[in-house]
Design a protein around this motif. Structure first.
Motif, mmCIF file in Angstrom:
data_model
loop_
_atom_site.group_PDB
_atom_site.id
_atom_site.type_symbol
_atom_site.label_atom_id
_atom_site.label_comp_id
_atom_site.label_asym_id
_atom_site.label_seq_id
_atom_site.Cartn_x
_atom_site.Cartn_y
_atom_site.Cartn_z
ATOM 1 N N GLU A 1 0.899 -1.284 -0.012
ATOM 2 C CA GLU A 1 -0.228 -0.003 -0.066
ATOM 3 C C GLU A 1 0.687 1.204 -0.031
ATOM 4 O O GLU A 1 0.622 2.016 -0.738
ATOM 5 C CB GLU A 1 -0.696 -0.107 1.284
ATOM 6 C CG GLU A 1 -2.101 -1.055 1.266
ATOM 7 C CD GLU A 1 -2.761 -0.881 -0.058
ATOM 8 O OE1 GLU A 1 -3.329 0.174 -0.640
ATOM 9 O OE2 GLU A 1 -3.142 -1.916 -0.736
ATOM 10 N N GLN A 2 2.100 1.298 0.781
ATOM 11 C CA GLN A 2 2.899 2.511 0.907
ATOM 12 C C GLN A 2 3.365 2.690 -0.543
ATOM 13 O O GLN A 2 3.443 3.749 -1.063
ATOM 14 C CB GLN A 2 3.941 2.099 1.828
ATOM 15 C CG GLN A 2 3.590 2.306 3.469
ATOM 16 C CD GLN A 2 4.394 1.547 4.465
ATOM 17 O OE1 GLN A 2 4.884 0.341 4.165
ATOM 18 N NE2 GLN A 2 4.671 2.612 5.288
ATOM 19 N N LYS B 1 2.279 1.772 -3.465
ATOM 20 C CA LYS B 1 1.334 2.222 -4.410
ATOM 21 C C LYS B 1 1.337 3.811 -4.585
ATOM 22 O O LYS B 1 0.974 4.494 -5.164
ATOM 23 C CB LYS B 1 0.031 1.463 -4.163
ATOM 24 C CG LYS B 1 -0.312 0.517 -4.982
ATOM 25 C CD LYS B 1 -1.728 0.169 -4.759
ATOM 26 C CE LYS B 1 -1.974 -1.424 -4.930
ATOM 27 N NZ LYS B 1 -2.944 -1.794 -3.913
#
Ligand code: A2P
Length: 267
Positions: A177-178, A180
């Motif tokens: 997620e980071q 992305k």
């Protein structure tokens, strides 16, 4: 079975098992070995790696490509046909034994950098290795808003880990997620046609790098940019000079700064 003499010295090396090998080109390969329970390292550090050759073991410094918490220890290596180590190391197979030093060290670590907004990880060739470690560590994304992986190689096939940075890392349980939201992959190729041609030094000097990142400036900015550099000595010198010309100061473990360097470790 032979029993070691009671006064035999313990081996100065960890004796580890090869888990997998991946050949990218005839000049470049990656491999992973089992992690000794006692090994502690910080993402971005290097360690001695080698083989028990006759008449004596040969080891060289290699950047660890896996992050500090990984179960397997991964490396990226060149192959030199007559190289004393890599000519043998490039033939290893899963199950073989590799020697590893006991003391990781190095300056391409978050601890050696002051806080900032943006982290440039600038490499040529196998100099990408420590940044595979740093870019897969969640702390990197906690410390910096944006992380830019710059990798300059001669040929497109040498863009090792391109698939990781274009796809795989976004699926990573820990940093997906980071990555992305914060990771930018910026490969450049010098000796073949490519969508982003030329040396990173030229793209930096011309301001293209900053324009491509959507920044409203044409050079490094000491108030918000930080950098780690690894790869060919000539590239390191040239990039360090550009950073210094814009007021960035080299750091170390003892005295964190705006950028840190390490020459590429090759067999
Ligand atoms: P070039 O093809 O223009 O020499 P090598 O395979 O020799 O280690 O080089 C890896 C990459 O690093 C190549 O793309 C090479 O570009 C590039 N390179 C070599 N020297 C420099 C430098 N001083 N600044 C920027 N890139 C460099």
């Amino acid at each position: 079975m032979t029993t070691p003499a009671p006064d035999a010295k313990p081996s100065p090396y960890n004796h580890q098992t090869v888990l997998w090998v991946k050949h990218w080109t005839d000049r470049l390969f990656s491999f992973a070995i089992s992690r000794p329970a006692s090994l502690r390292f910080r993402s971005g550090e290097f360690i001695m790696i080698g083989l028990a050759l006759e008449p004596k073991p040969i080891l060289r410094a290699y950047s660890i490509a896996s992050p500090g918490f990984a179960d397997e220890i991964e490396f990226l290596s060149i192959k030199v046909p007559d190289g004393p180590l890599t000519s043998h190391l490039s033939n290893i197979q899963p199950g073989d034994e590799v020697l590893m030093g006991k003391k990781p060290t190095g300056t391409l670590v978050l601890d050696a950098l002051k806080g900032g907004k943006r982290l440039f990880l600038i490499s040529t060739g196998t100099g990408l290795a420590p940044f595979l470690s740093v870019a897969r560590d969640p702390e990197t994304y906690e410390r910096f808003e944006q992380v830019i992986i710059v990798h300059t190689v001669r040929e497109v096939a040498e863009l090792a880990y391109r698939d990781l940075f274009e796809r795989g890392i976004f699926e990573d349980e820990l940093v997906g997620e980071q990555a992305k939201a914060q990771l930018v992959y910026y490969p450049t190729v010098t000796r073949e046609p490519f969508e982003r041609p030329g040396r990173i030094t030229d793209r930096t000097a011309s301001g293209e790098l900053f324009r491509d990142l959507g920044l409203d400036r044409t050079q490094f900015d000491a108030s918000e940019d930080r950098a780690m550099i690894c790869g060919s000595m000539a590239m390191i010198k040239d990039v360090a000079a550009m950073l210094e010309a814009h007021g960035l100061v080299e750091g170390s473990n003892a005295e964190p700064g705006d950028f840190v360097i390490e020459r590429a470790f090759v067999g």
